[in-house]
Write an enzyme that holds these catalytic residues in place. Sequence first.
Site, PDB file in Angstrom:
ATOM      1  N   LYS A 222     -23.511 -23.694   2.024  1.00  6.44           N
ATOM      2  CA  LYS A 222     -23.327 -22.373   1.413  1.00  6.44           C
ATOM      3  C   LYS A 222     -21.876 -21.937   1.595  1.00  6.44           C
ATOM      4  CE  LYS A 222     -25.473 -17.741   1.597  1.00  6.44           C
ATOM      5  NZ  LYS A 222     -26.318 -16.832   2.426  1.00  6.44           N
TER       6      LYS A 222
ATOM      7  N   SER B 271     -31.781 -14.450   3.477  1.00  6.20           N
ATOM      8  CA  SER B 271     -31.051 -15.245   2.483  1.00  6.20           C
ATOM      9  C   SER B 271     -31.252 -16.753   2.538  1.00  6.20           C
ATOM     10  CB  SER B 271     -29.555 -14.947   2.574  1.00  6.20           C
ATOM     11  OG  SER B 271     -29.321 -13.690   2.019  1.00  6.20           O
TER      12      SER B 271
ATOM     13  N   SER C 235     -29.499 -14.347  -0.715  1.00  7.03           N
ATOM     14  CA  SER C 235     -28.217 -14.665  -1.316  1.00  7.03           C
ATOM     15  C   SER C 235     -27.961 -16.163  -1.461  1.00  7.03           C
ATOM     16  CB  SER C 235     -27.100 -14.049  -0.468  1.00  7.03           C
ATOM     17  OG  SER C 235     -27.061 -14.666   0.818  1.00  7.03           O
TER      18      SER C 235
END
Length: 512
Positions: free
Chosen positions: A84, A183, A159
């Site tokens: 990420k 997330s 997210s």
Amino acid sequence: MANVEELVKLSAAEMGAAIKKGDVSSRELVDAHLQVIEAAEPSVQAFLKVSADEAREQADAFDAKSADEKAAMPELAGVPIAIKDMIVTKGIETTAASKILEGWIPPYDATVIEKLKAAGMPILGKTNLDEFAQGSSTEHSAYKTTHNPWDTDRVPGGSGGGSASAVAAFEAPLALGTDTGGSIRQPGALTGTVGVKPTYGGVSRFGAIAMASSLDQIGPCSRTVLDSALLQEIIGGHDKRDSTSIPEGPRPMVAAAREGMKRDLKGLKVGLIKELGGDGFQPGVEARFNEGVKKLEEMGAEVTEVSLPHLPYSLGAYYIIMPSEVSSNLARYDGMRYGLRVMPPDNVPQTAANMMAYTREAGFGDEVKRRIILGTYALSAGYYDAWYGSAQKVRTLIIDDFKKAFEKVDVLVGPTSPVTAFKFGEKTEDPMAMYAIDITTIPANLAGVPAMSIPAGLSDDGLPVGFQFIAPQQRDEVMYKPAAALEAALEDEWNGPIWKSLNASWLNGQAK
Ligand code: GLN
């Protein structure tokens, strides 16, 4: 070499075992995934950056090691992974999906990246997210929108929608995410993959771009429970560079997952969280969840309903505490130190303060600005006690609720998300609607306890549903056992792993 589709549909554990046996090289695995990334990205758009050259170099360096060296390395040695873009990677642009960090090349690696490199795991690239990990759909990225591989008209959650989609779409067998309010877990639920938020402090946050420091945690994304356990044991453990890191090694999660695969849960006390259901929960989500609970019972678990009375207040507490910490953490993006700098126009005094104002106005997106403003307000003199102070008191009540619940049961369960993947634009106009669906994941962050989501099957709309396990602090292994047991039991029900039933059209024509 097996064909590309066969290779990328292996679990990470199977890939690691194939490498150890000499059936496949790390380079072959990297090349297979790069091929899938090329084919999938036009429709999925999980990656902000693909680091093909670096991945190949890392794979070659691993393959060149002696057999003895390789044998001494972890089970996942040589298996590639996606990261990420909230986690800093030396020499690879890291943006947190924000314009304010565009072009920033970190001079150092996060601790978790150092650990992956030491384990010989090549990094395929950086995945998309909501700007600074703030959102639940990945629609707040300043660069692109990631599509859910199960239905590309829908969001992958957020997210960490990029990491979850990459794993679901077979672009990567594993990924790292960050979980401040869900997330990792919620995108896992919406894409039919596994997502784990370890105990707060169980995995070093050094080199994780700070969102809300008292809640942030790095964790694994994978397709199987065992794969997450293997990855968490690699990235976990104490780090003196993170002051909130727990001075203890990782828990025996791999052993717990393997134990769970035997499908015997006799004596395990499971608590059904009473407050996570009813209004706002899709019937298809509740149906799959209840079937999962039945499976746990069939394997010998004793299931009782447990009330955490302050849980309904967790959204309110989170959406004060989190923006307060965001407003403080994001103060560092001032146009001086990182990325973007915007000078004021000629008719405006050329002061440092004006430069910062123009930089932040141009560099931050609307959702990030909303949270900075909200947090600054909650922390300001005269309002601090009423907002931030009250929210902290509620947080303590929630922590106590969990403590009391864990006096009665070993592990808590609930749906990971009240809804399945929603359509693009469905919630962007109404921030409250976007925030509301975090009710299932936020409590674990507030309490600092470990939690994970595993696929529980498909809802009536054909979209994946997530089943969440929550364990006591520093007892992450406790959730891995029933999670692996349920995963195994559900494979019978769904004729194999749920993630394998994804119609990944981009794999057609990739086989050779
Ligand atoms: N959806 C939550 C939020 O918007 C989760 C964020 C996260 O875990 N990074 O704050």
